[in-house]
Design a protein around this motif. Structure first.
Motif, PDB file in Angstrom:
ATOM      1  N   ARG A  68      48.026  68.699 -23.697  1.00 21.89           N
ATOM      2  CA  ARG A  68      48.476  68.704 -22.307  1.00 21.89           C
ATOM      3  C   ARG A  68      48.160  70.052 -21.692  1.00 21.89           C
ATOM      4  O   ARG A  68      48.526  71.090 -22.233  1.00 21.89           O
ATOM      5  CB  ARG A  68      49.988  68.454 -22.210  1.00 21.89           C
ATOM      6  N   ASN A 260      47.459  61.829 -20.319  1.00 20.93           N
ATOM      7  CA  ASN A 260      48.676  62.643 -20.329  1.00 20.93           C
ATOM      8  C   ASN A 260      48.596  63.657 -19.204  1.00 20.93           C
ATOM      9  O   ASN A 260      47.513  64.164 -18.888  1.00 20.93           O
ATOM     10  CB  ASN A 260      48.830  63.373 -21.668  1.00 20.93           C
ATOM     11  N   TRP A 261      49.721  63.975 -18.616  1.00 17.43           N
ATOM     12  CA  TRP A 261      49.709  64.889 -17.489  1.00 17.43           C
ATOM     13  C   TRP A 261      50.966  65.747 -17.469  1.00 17.43           C
ATOM     14  O   TRP A 261      51.955  65.463 -18.121  1.00 17.43           O
ATOM     15  CB  TRP A 261      49.585  64.116 -16.174  1.00 17.43           C
ATOM     16  N   SER A 262      50.900  66.797 -16.691  1.00 16.15           N
ATOM     17  CA  SER A 262      52.076  67.616 -16.415  1.00 16.15           C
ATOM     18  C   SER A 262      52.054  67.969 -14.946  1.00 16.15           C
ATOM     19  O   SER A 262      50.993  68.069 -14.324  1.00 16.15           O
ATOM     20  CB  SER A 262      52.077  68.899 -17.258  1.00 16.15           C
ATOM     21  N   VAL A 340      54.457  63.547 -23.641  1.00 17.83           N
ATOM     22  CA  VAL A 340      53.562  63.565 -24.779  1.00 17.83           C
ATOM     23  C   VAL A 340      53.846  62.360 -25.657  1.00 17.83           C
ATOM     24  O   VAL A 340      54.975  61.945 -25.843  1.00 17.83           O
ATOM     25  CB  VAL A 340      53.750  64.870 -25.577  1.00 17.83           C
ATOM     26  N   GLY A 343      52.560  58.879 -21.937  1.00 21.87           N
ATOM     27  CA  GLY A 343      51.530  58.863 -20.928  1.00 21.87           C
ATOM     28  C   GLY A 343      51.151  57.421 -20.625  1.00 21.87           C
ATOM     29  O   GLY A 343      51.867  56.480 -20.945  1.00 21.87           O
ATOM     30  N   THR A 392      39.232  67.286 -20.023  1.00 25.81           N
ATOM     31  CA  THR A 392      40.299  67.736 -19.131  1.00 25.81           C
ATOM     32  C   THR A 392      39.821  67.642 -17.699  1.00 25.81           C
ATOM     33  O   THR A 392      38.654  67.937 -17.399  1.00 25.81           O
ATOM     34  CB  THR A 392      40.682  69.184 -19.460  1.00 25.81           C
TER      35      THR A 392
END
Length: 451
Positions: A68, A260-262, A340, A343, A392
């Motif tokens: 991430r 997956n992201w933040s 995590v 996602g 990414t």
């Protein structure tokens, strides 16, 4: 709790998350986390190695959960359920490997141990003396008198992940040697006519066959040795944006796509879910949402089959697709956290890849942010056979709420993944789905839909 090299602390939590972190920097290699389950210093077999190509231990106690990005930092994660580790296992080694360089070029390398239940930091070790090493044992969990402890190790290897794994007893697949060039056919030469050859003498009569004997009983073939662990992986970049899954061995089984992201600034994540709204209604307001509410991204796919059928797989209207029937694409569900190991996940059935012409994987912002600006995301394509593919997303600098991630095409018997990472800005009154359709020429008819 920051630790010195060689020190140890008790681990009171029954389950933990291990976060391997570093600062992204120009020229810095990519870093991967892995774990080895040991009995008296060695693995029992290759299944005791958990990493990006072998994500879950058979016991379920250790899982590799993926990367991430967060601002200028990157993290790779392992989940360790210490209460589920088999009694024979006395140590769980936590390792890192550098892909494309040494750890001397990786700033801010560290490992954190977090309570899986509450996220409390239980231990942290920062590696400060890395040089030419290409693999590191950063720490380890070990049993003492029925309880688990964590030790900061900091032992480096110059032989990469392969050398580290081999040192603990893992059988690693050797890289395929380069193929020699195909021999060239001899040049044609002129021939001189020859007189006809004399007829051959008749062959002597064959001796009488011996009497038939009873066939020998079939022999049981020896059990085939399990294949060695394959360490290869592929990271797509702007300079190298495509890879052939066919040439990597990904010709059958399941292809799992994970996003997956933040979130970005705290103003874009206020922890309360927005009410659900029609996607087309969002588009009618310029497709921008208020910057309040929990971030919700939707992984989607446009597909086109060889028989001409085309459509979309997405959470709206519970249109999750199907894995064993057309379109052979299925969305697992709708994750609204980006956590995590969760996602958004989408699976393609490569056993039917001959029916698939092209698939475009894309993502939309459904709620909790105005656009992708300030958000960070990683995409991983994990074929059941062959090397994983990851990349990414670049920083978003336009007011975009839809991003084309990857285009998968099947032409000439070859399945190719192309990194798109293309942010699109919808026109007023146009939904994100219709926007990506128009950009890639799918030509579908769209109607309003809700979750």
């Amino acid at each position: 709790m920051s630790m010195l090299k060689g020190s140890n602390v008790p681990v009171p939590a029954p389950a933990v998350r291990v976060e391997l972190g570093w600062q992204a920097a120009p020229g810095a290699p990519d870093v991967d986390a892995s774990a080895l389950l040991l009995v008296s210093g060695k693995v029992r077999d290759d299944g005791d190695f958990v990493f990006y190509n072998q994500a879950v231990h058979a016991s379920g106690a250790v899982r590799h959960e993926g990367k991430r990005p967060a601002g200028g930092a990157m993290t790779d994660h392992l989940a360790v359920d210490l209460s589920a580790v088999e009694p024979a296992v006395d140590t769980v080694v936590l390792a890192a490997s550098a892909d494309g360089g040494s750890f001397g070029s990786v700033p801010g390398l560290h490992v954190r141990v977090l309570d899986a239940a509450g996220g409390t930091e239980l231990a942290r070790f920062d590696s400060r003396d890395a040089g030419s090493e290409t693999a590191f044992v950063l720490g380890e969990f070990y049993r003492r008198q029925g309880a688990w402890k964590f030790r900061a190790v900091g032992q480096g290897y110059d032989t990469g992940l392969a050398g580290l794994a081999t040192d603990f007893g893992i059988s690693v697949e050797e890289p395929a040697p380069p193929q020699p060039p195909a021999p060239q056919p001899p040049a044609p030469q002129a021939t001189v006519p020859q007189p006809p050859a004399a007829a051959p003498a008749p062959a002597p009569a064959a001796p009488a066959a011996p009497p038939a004997m009873a066939p020998a009983p079939p022999m049981t073939p020896p059990a085939a040795a399990p294949p060695p662990v394959r360490l290869t992986k592929v990271t797509l970049t702007k300079a190298a944006p495509a890879v052939s899954l066919t040439k990597q061995g990904g010709t059958s089984g399941a292809l799992r796509v994970n996003l997956n992201w933040s979130g970005g600034s705290a103003g874009k994540r206020l922890g309360k879910k927005l009410g659900r709204k029609a996607l087309e209604a969002m588009g009618a307001r310029g497709a921008l949402l208020p910057s309040s509410g929990e971030l919700d991204l939707d992984l989607c796919a446009l597909y086109q089959l060889t028989d001409g059928a085309a459509g979309v797989v997405h959470p709206l209207g519970n249109n999750f697709g199907a894995l064993h029937a057309p379109p052979y694409i299925q969305l697992d569900g709708d994750d609204r956290t980006g956590a995590v190991a969760a996602g958004e996940n989408l699976t393609l059935n490569l056993d039917h890849q001959d029916r698939i012409k092209r698939v475009l994987i894309f993502v939309t912002v459904y709620a909790g942010a105005r656009s992708f600006e300030g958000l960070s995301a990683t995409v991983t394509l994990q074929p059941q056979h062959g090397a994983p593919v990851d990349f990414t997303l670049d920083a978003c600098t336009v007011p975009s709420n839809v991003c084309a991630l990857a285009l998968i095409t099947h032409t000439g018997g070859e399945l190719v993944v192309q990194r798109e990472a293309r942010y699109l800005v919808p026109e007023p009154g146009v939904s994100p789905q219709r926007t990506v359709d128009q950009a890639y020429g799918w030509g579908l008819d769209w109607s309003p839909a809700r979750k």
